[in-house]
Design an enzyme around this catalytic site. Structure first.
Site, mmCIF file in Angstrom:
data_model
loop_
_atom_site.group_PDB
_atom_site.id
_atom_site.type_symbol
_atom_site.label_atom_id
_atom_site.label_comp_id
_atom_site.label_asym_id
_atom_site.label_seq_id
_atom_site.Cartn_x
_atom_site.Cartn_y
_atom_site.Cartn_z
ATOM 1 N N VAL A 170 3.074 -5.645 -5.883
ATOM 2 C CA VAL A 170 1.973 -4.735 -4.606
ATOM 3 C C VAL A 170 2.715 -3.339 -4.999
ATOM 4 O O VAL A 170 4.230 -3.025 -5.624
ATOM 5 C CB VAL A 170 2.903 -5.433 -3.228
ATOM 6 C CG1 VAL A 170 1.263 -4.356 -2.733
ATOM 7 C CG2 VAL A 170 1.723 -6.592 -3.308
ATOM 8 N N HIS A 171 1.768 -2.683 -5.160
ATOM 9 C CA HIS A 171 1.843 -0.758 -5.458
ATOM 10 C C HIS A 171 1.480 0.434 -4.456
ATOM 11 O O HIS A 171 0.185 -0.313 -3.419
ATOM 12 C CB HIS A 171 1.323 -0.683 -7.016
ATOM 13 C CG HIS A 171 0.320 -0.539 -6.814
ATOM 14 N ND1 HIS A 171 -0.824 0.163 -7.394
ATOM 15 C CD2 HIS A 171 -0.850 -2.093 -7.672
ATOM 16 C CE1 HIS A 171 -2.250 -0.112 -7.553
ATOM 17 N NE2 HIS A 171 -1.636 -1.618 -7.497
#
Length: 123
Positions: free
Chosen positions: A43-44
């Site tokens: 997740v970014h």
């Protein structure tokens, strides 16, 4: 100066993502993402939308890893722009077909640490 056209910061790595990465599959997702995909994803938080179109020959920098993109599916740009989503198949079997939303890349890949930078760089 590096000519990067997309920059993001890794927030967290799902519980099952390391096994996928070690098997050559990196699943990136921006927030918010479907809860059932969180354990599989890295997740970014993107700084902005990609400034250029993704293309073969560009590089994906993830922490200390430098991967060269060898093929880009026809929906990869749209997925990255709208969802922060990209599935990267690293060192895939040459006979493997390219899925519409996928990207193929060559190079070494390790499990990224939260806080590291992800960049797409025009080669």
């Amino acid at each position: 100066m590096d000519d990067f056209y997309y920059e993001s910061t890794i927030l967290r790595v799902g519980d099952e993502a390391a096994d996928l990465i070690n098997g050559g599959i990196l699943i990136l997702f921006g927030e918010p993402l479907p809860r059932d995909l969180e354990s599989l994803s890295v997740v970014h938080k993107p700084a902005d939308n990609p400034a250029l179109e993704i293309r073969a020959g560009d590089e994906l920098w993830l922490g200390g890893a430098r991967l060269t993109l060898t093929a880009v599916g026809e929906r990869a740009q749209e997925n990255l722009t709208t969802l922060g989503h990209m599935v990267v198949y690293v060192n895939p079997d040459p006979a493997a077909g390219l899925l519409p939303g996928a990207v193929h890349a060559e190079g070494p890949l390790g499990v990224p640490e939260p806080g590291c930078e992800l960049r797409l760089v025009r080669a």
